[in-house]
Design a protein around this motif. Structure first.
Motif, short mmCIF file in Angstrom:
data_model
loop_
_atom_site.label_atom_id
_atom_site.label_comp_id
_atom_site.label_asym_id
_atom_site.label_seq_id
_atom_site.Cartn_x
_atom_site.Cartn_y
_atom_site.Cartn_z
N MET A 33 0.85 -1.18 0.00
CA MET A 33 0.00 0.00 0.00
C MET A 33 0.88 1.24 0.00
SD MET A 33 -2.98 1.15 2.71
CE MET A 33 -1.83 1.24 4.07
N PRO A 34 0.96 1.96 -1.10
CA PRO A 34 1.77 3.18 -1.11
C PRO A 34 1.24 4.22 -0.13
CG PRO A 34 1.18 2.48 -3.34
CD PRO A 34 0.36 1.67 -2.40
N GLU A 35 2.15 4.88 0.55
CA GLU A 35 1.79 5.95 1.49
C GLU A 35 2.82 7.06 1.36
OE1 GLU A 35 1.42 6.71 6.32
OE2 GLU A 35 1.14 4.71 5.49
N ILE A 36 2.35 8.23 0.92
CA ILE A 36 3.23 9.37 0.68
C ILE A 36 2.71 10.55 1.48
CG2 ILE A 36 4.25 10.87 -1.07
CD1 ILE A 36 5.04 7.95 -1.31
N SER A 37 3.61 11.29 2.13
CA SER A 37 3.24 12.46 2.93
C SER A 37 4.08 13.65 2.51
CB SER A 37 3.45 12.19 4.43
OG SER A 37 2.61 11.14 4.89
N VAL A 38 3.50 14.83 2.71
CA VAL A 38 4.22 16.07 2.47
C VAL A 38 3.72 17.09 3.48
CG1 VAL A 38 2.56 16.91 0.75
CG2 VAL A 38 4.92 17.77 0.73
N ASP A 39 4.64 17.89 4.02
CA ASP A 39 4.32 18.94 4.98
C ASP A 39 4.41 20.29 4.30
OD1 ASP A 39 5.91 17.45 7.93
OD2 ASP A 39 4.13 16.92 6.80
N ASP A 75 -14.49 5.60 -2.92
CA ASP A 75 -14.98 4.25 -3.16
C ASP A 75 -13.89 3.38 -3.78
OD1 ASP A 75 -17.46 4.61 -2.12
OD2 ASP A 75 -18.47 4.95 -4.04
N ARG A 76 -14.04 2.08 -3.60
CA ARG A 76 -13.14 1.15 -4.26
C ARG A 76 -13.44 1.15 -5.76
NH1 ARG A 76 -12.41 -4.94 -2.10
NH2 ARG A 76 -11.44 -3.71 -0.44
N MET A 77 -12.38 1.32 -6.54
CA MET A 77 -12.52 1.41 -8.00
C MET A 77 -11.88 0.18 -8.63
SD MET A 77 -11.64 5.47 -8.48
CE MET A 77 -10.19 5.36 -7.44
N TRP A 78 -12.66 -0.51 -9.47
CA TRP A 78 -12.21 -1.75 -10.09
C TRP A 78 -11.76 -1.51 -11.52
CZ3 TRP A 78 -11.83 -6.16 -7.25
CH2 TRP A 78 -12.50 -6.19 -6.03
N ASN A 79 -10.82 -2.34 -11.96
CA ASN A 79 -10.40 -2.38 -13.36
C ASN A 79 -9.90 -3.79 -13.64
OD1 ASN A 79 -7.62 -2.61 -12.58
ND2 ASN A 79 -7.53 -0.39 -12.34
N PRO A 80 -9.55 -4.10 -14.87
CA PRO A 80 -9.15 -5.49 -15.18
C PRO A 80 -7.95 -5.98 -14.37
CG PRO A 80 -9.66 -4.31 -17.19
CD PRO A 80 -9.69 -3.30 -16.09
N GLN A 89 -8.45 -0.35 -6.45
CA GLN A 89 -7.72 0.61 -5.64
C GLN A 89 -8.71 1.44 -4.83
OE1 GLN A 89 -5.64 3.63 -7.84
NE2 GLN A 89 -7.13 3.61 -9.51
N THR A 90 -8.29 1.78 -3.61
CA THR A 90 -9.10 2.60 -2.72
C THR A 90 -8.25 3.75 -2.22
OG1 THR A 90 -10.34 0.64 -2.00
CG2 THR A 90 -10.53 2.62 -0.66
N VAL A 103 -5.19 -3.77 -4.80
CA VAL A 103 -5.57 -5.18 -4.70
C VAL A 103 -5.33 -5.83 -6.05
CG1 VAL A 103 -7.44 -6.80 -4.20
CG2 VAL A 103 -7.28 -4.66 -2.94
N GLY A 104 -4.91 -7.08 -6.04
CA GLY A 104 -4.70 -7.82 -7.27
C GLY A 104 -3.37 -7.46 -7.92
N ALA A 105 -3.38 -7.50 -9.26
CA ALA A 105 -2.14 -7.22 -10.00
C ALA A 105 -1.72 -5.76 -9.85
CB ALA A 105 -2.32 -7.58 -11.47
N LEU A 106 -2.63 -4.88 -9.43
CA LEU A 106 -2.25 -3.48 -9.24
C LEU A 106 -1.20 -3.32 -8.14
CD1 LEU A 106 -5.62 -1.50 -9.48
CD2 LEU A 106 -3.71 -1.45 -11.07
N ALA A 107 -1.11 -4.28 -7.23
CA ALA A 107 -0.09 -4.18 -6.18
C ALA A 107 1.32 -4.17 -6.76
CB ALA A 107 -0.26 -5.33 -5.19
N LEU A 108 1.48 -4.75 -7.95
CA LEU A 108 2.80 -4.73 -8.59
C LEU A 108 3.18 -3.34 -9.07
CD1 LEU A 108 2.49 -8.04 -10.67
CD2 LEU A 108 3.56 -7.72 -8.43
#
Length: 217
Positions: free
Chosen positions: A1-7, A79-84, A88-89, A114-119
Motif C-alpha cells: 500500500m503506497p503511502e506518501i506524505s508532504v508537509d 470508493d473502491r474502483m475496479w479495473n481489469p 484501488q481505494t 488489490v490484485g495485480a495493481l499491487a505490482l
C-alpha cells in the motif's frame, strides 16, 4: 500500500484552513487526486458523502469524510474502483497544527491496491511524490497564501542491521563411557644383585692315593 506524505506551512490560521478542507467540494480546486465533485443540495462538511470523479475515470464514485477532529484532523476516503488488473481505494488524510505565523499541514495519501495493481505500487508512489508538492502550493494560493513553504515529510529510516557472526559449532555430546580408574603407581625397579658363583671344589682324590701321599709316622 503506497503511502506518501508532504508537509507545508501555510500563512493562515488553523480555523481558516480547516474550514476550507472540510468541504469536499473544494478538493477539485487544488487537489490532483480529485477531478470533479458534484454539487450537493444537502449539508456540507465532515461526514457527508459527495459524488466525485477520479482522474482518468469516466464514471462517478463517492468520497466521504470518514474521520475528523475539528481544527486538527480530517480523513477522506473514496470508493473502491475496479479495473481489469484489480482494485484501488484512495484515502486522503489532513493533519493540522497551529504555528506562530500560520498552520502546519501534513497531507498524506494512501492508495490500497488489490490484485495485480499491487505490482504497480512503485509507479503509484512516484506519481504521488511528484504531484503532492504542487498540490499544496495550489492550496496555499487558494487560501491567499501563495508563498507557502513546502517541507519534505520525514521518511522512514531503516537502521543498518549488523551481519550475524557465525557461532562456533557446539560439540555434540558423545556416549557416556565409564570412568577409567587411574593406573597404580609402580614401585621402582630394583637392579638384580650379582650372583656369587661358588668356588669349584677340587677334584676328589682317591683314598689309596691319598694314603700314599701321607708321610709315614
Amino acid at each position: 500500500m503506497p503511502e506518501i506524505s508532504v508537509d507545508v506551512h501555510i500563512g493562515r490560521s488553523v480555523t481558516e484552513v480547516y474550514d476550507f478542507l472540510s468541504d469536499a467540494r473544494n478538493l477539485e480546486l487544488w487537489f490532483s487526486g480529485v477531478d470533479t465533485v458534484a454539487e450537493s443540495q444537502g449539508p456540507v462538511g465532515p461526514g457527508v458523502a459527495h459524488a466525485y470523479r477520479f482522474p482518468g475515470r469516466h464514471r462517478d464514485h463517492l468520497i466521504q469524510c470518514v474521520a475528523y477532529v475539528p481544527g486538527e484532523h480530517l480523513v477522506f476516503r473514496g470508493d473502491r474502483m475496479w479495473n481489469p488488473l484489480g482494485a484501488q481505494t484512495p484515502v486522503y488524510s489532513f493533519t493540522l497544527s497551529p504555528r506562530r505565523r500560520g498552520t502546519l499541514l501534513r497531507l498524506t495519501v494512501q492508495c490500497r491496491l488489490v490484485g495485480a495493481l499491487a505490482l504497480l505500487a512503485p509507479v503509484v508512489s512516484m506519481a504521488w511524490r511528484r504531484d503532492l508538492p504542487r498540490d499544496v502550493r495550489r492550496l496555499g494560493e487558494r487560501l491567499g497564501a501563495p508563498h507557502c513553504h513546502v517541507i519534505d515529510a520525514p521518511r522512514r529510516i531503516r537502521l543498518p542491521v549488523p551481519p550475524l557472526t557465525a557461532a562456533p559449532p557446539t560439540p555434540k555430546p558423545g556416549p557416556a563411557w565409564p570412568a577409567v580408574p587411574p593406573a597404580p603407581a609402580l614401585a621402582p625397579a630394583v637392579p638384580p644383585s650379582p650372583q656369587v658363583r661358588p668356588e669349584p671344589r677340587p677334584a676328589a682324590v682317591p683314598a689309596a692315593q691319598e694314603r700314599a701321599t701321607r708321610p709315614a709316622a
